[in-house]
Design an enzyme around this catalytic site. Structure first.
Site, short mmCIF file in Angstrom:
data_model
loop_
_atom_site.label_atom_id
_atom_site.label_comp_id
_atom_site.label_asym_id
_atom_site.label_seq_id
_atom_site.Cartn_x
_atom_site.Cartn_y
_atom_site.Cartn_z
N ASP A 29 0.82 -1.21 0.00
CA ASP A 29 0.00 0.00 0.00
C ASP A 29 0.87 1.27 0.00
OD1 ASP A 29 -2.34 1.42 -0.04
OD2 ASP A 29 -2.82 1.14 2.08
N ASN B 244 -10.87 -2.53 -5.63
CA ASN B 244 -10.09 -1.56 -6.40
C ASN B 244 -10.72 -1.21 -7.76
OD1 ASN B 244 -6.92 -2.77 -5.10
ND2 ASN B 244 -8.03 -0.92 -4.52
C1 IPE Z 1 -5.45 -2.69 -0.37
O1 IPE Z 1 -5.11 -1.35 -0.50
C2 IPE Z 1 -5.39 -3.36 -1.69
C3 IPE Z 1 -4.07 -3.52 -2.29
C4 IPE Z 1 -2.94 -3.15 -1.75
C5 IPE Z 1 -4.04 -4.15 -3.56
P1 IPE Z 1 -6.21 -0.20 -0.69
O2 IPE Z 1 -5.46 1.07 -0.77
O3 IPE Z 1 -7.11 -0.54 -1.81
O4 IPE Z 1 -7.04 -0.32 0.67
P2 IPE Z 1 -7.96 0.73 1.41
O5 IPE Z 1 -9.00 1.17 0.44
O6 IPE Z 1 -7.10 1.87 1.84
O7 IPE Z 1 -8.51 -0.03 2.59
C1 IPE Z 2 -1.47 0.26 -3.35
O1 IPE Z 2 -1.26 1.61 -3.43
C2 IPE Z 2 -1.71 -0.38 -4.68
C3 IPE Z 2 -3.11 -0.73 -4.94
C4 IPE Z 2 -4.09 -0.64 -4.09
C5 IPE Z 2 -3.43 -1.22 -6.26
P1 IPE Z 2 -2.44 2.66 -3.46
O2 IPE Z 2 -2.77 2.94 -4.88
O3 IPE Z 2 -3.58 2.20 -2.62
O4 IPE Z 2 -1.76 3.92 -2.83
P2 IPE Z 2 -2.41 4.95 -1.82
O5 IPE Z 2 -2.97 4.15 -0.67
O6 IPE Z 2 -3.50 5.65 -2.58
O7 IPE Z 2 -1.30 5.83 -1.43
MG MG Z 3 -4.06 2.43 -0.67
#
Ligand code: IPE
Ligand code: IPE
Ligand code: MG
Length: 240
Positions: A19, A67
């Protein structure tokens, strides 16, 4: 390597929630997708670090069932980087005897992504040294419903008796069938939640949360997590 962490308890399976890609990019004034590009570079590096520590199974949360709520353009970039990742690393994975597993409902992915994933699974299916489990269009609730439907169908068709439904049988209907439970779950970027990740498999794992964004998750942050794991006392409901 003199500063190598000495692991004090078994560590077979690490599950990562990668994340913070978006925030990493934003901090640098870059578009979010470049955070995903950089994040994809970390997968193989972190996997190699795990190997160095004798960890046999690594799971990486790459795309959740939730996502899909993101902008189409971001999703497209992400899948492109994941495809490029497999194409780039397949020789490396073969050389190291890594079996690729994809957990999640692949049928909703773009056909091109599906084909790349299937190719990686097929090519590496007989490898036995390590497992790289990429969780793609993965959601624990989806996984549990999917497993329940499979089991219910077998009962209905008469090939399975209700009394034969055990924890082990249930596990073998999950996307992660055959993989051991998670020992250590690491989430980057400071968020402290599971976000629908491996709910069943994390039943007794240790959780480590680090403020570091995934694209910055390198040896130091990884070894800090191992040190934290070393300090945990795992009791599994018993006494120690
Ligand atoms: C969890 O991260 C999913 C992945 C890392 C693929 P998100 O960024 O989607 O999670 P939330 O929405 O902050 O809980
Ligand atoms: C994790 O990084 C990757 C996925 C969830 C696909 P994020 O895209 O969630 O990054 P933040 O949380 O917005 O910084
Ligand atoms: Mg995220």
């Amino acid at each position: 390597m003199e500063n190598k962490v000495q692991l004090l308890q078994p560590l077979t399976h690490i599950a990562f929630i990668m994340d913070g890609n978006g925030r990493w990019a934003k901090k640098r004034g870059l578009p979010r997708y470049l955070g995903h590009k950089e994040g994809c570079e970390r997968i193989i590096e972190v996997f190699d670090l795990c190997k160095e520590y004798g960890v046999k199974v690594c799971s990486f949360y790459a795309f959740s069932t939730e996502n899909w709520n993101r902008p189409k353009d971001e999703i497209r970039h992400l899948f492109n980087y994941l495809e490029a990742f497999f194409k780039r690393e397949i020789d490396h994975l073969m050389r190291d005897g890594v079996r690729v597993v994809i957990s999640g409902d692949m049928s909703r992915l773009p056909v091109k992504t599906q084909n790349t994933c299937k190719k990686a699974i097929e090519q590496t299916k007989n490898n036995t040294n390590y497992v790289m489990n990429i969780c793609l269009n993965y959601g624990s609730r989806d996984e549990i419903v999917h497993a329940s439907k499979e089991i219910a169908t077998e009962v209905k068709e008469g090939s399975l008796k209700i009394d034969d439904i055990t924890e082990e049988l249930f596990s073998n209907h999950l996307y992660t069938k055959g993989l051991p439970d998670v020992d250590l779950m690491i989430r980057t970027s400071g968020e402290e939640r599971l976000s629908n990740y491996l709910l069943w498999q994390n039943a007794y794992s240790e959780f480590v949360f680090t403020p570091v964004h995934w694209p910055d998750f390198k040896r130091d942050a990884f070894e800090d997590a191992l040190k934290e794991y070393n300090n945990r006392q795992r009791r599994f409901g018993g006494l120690k």
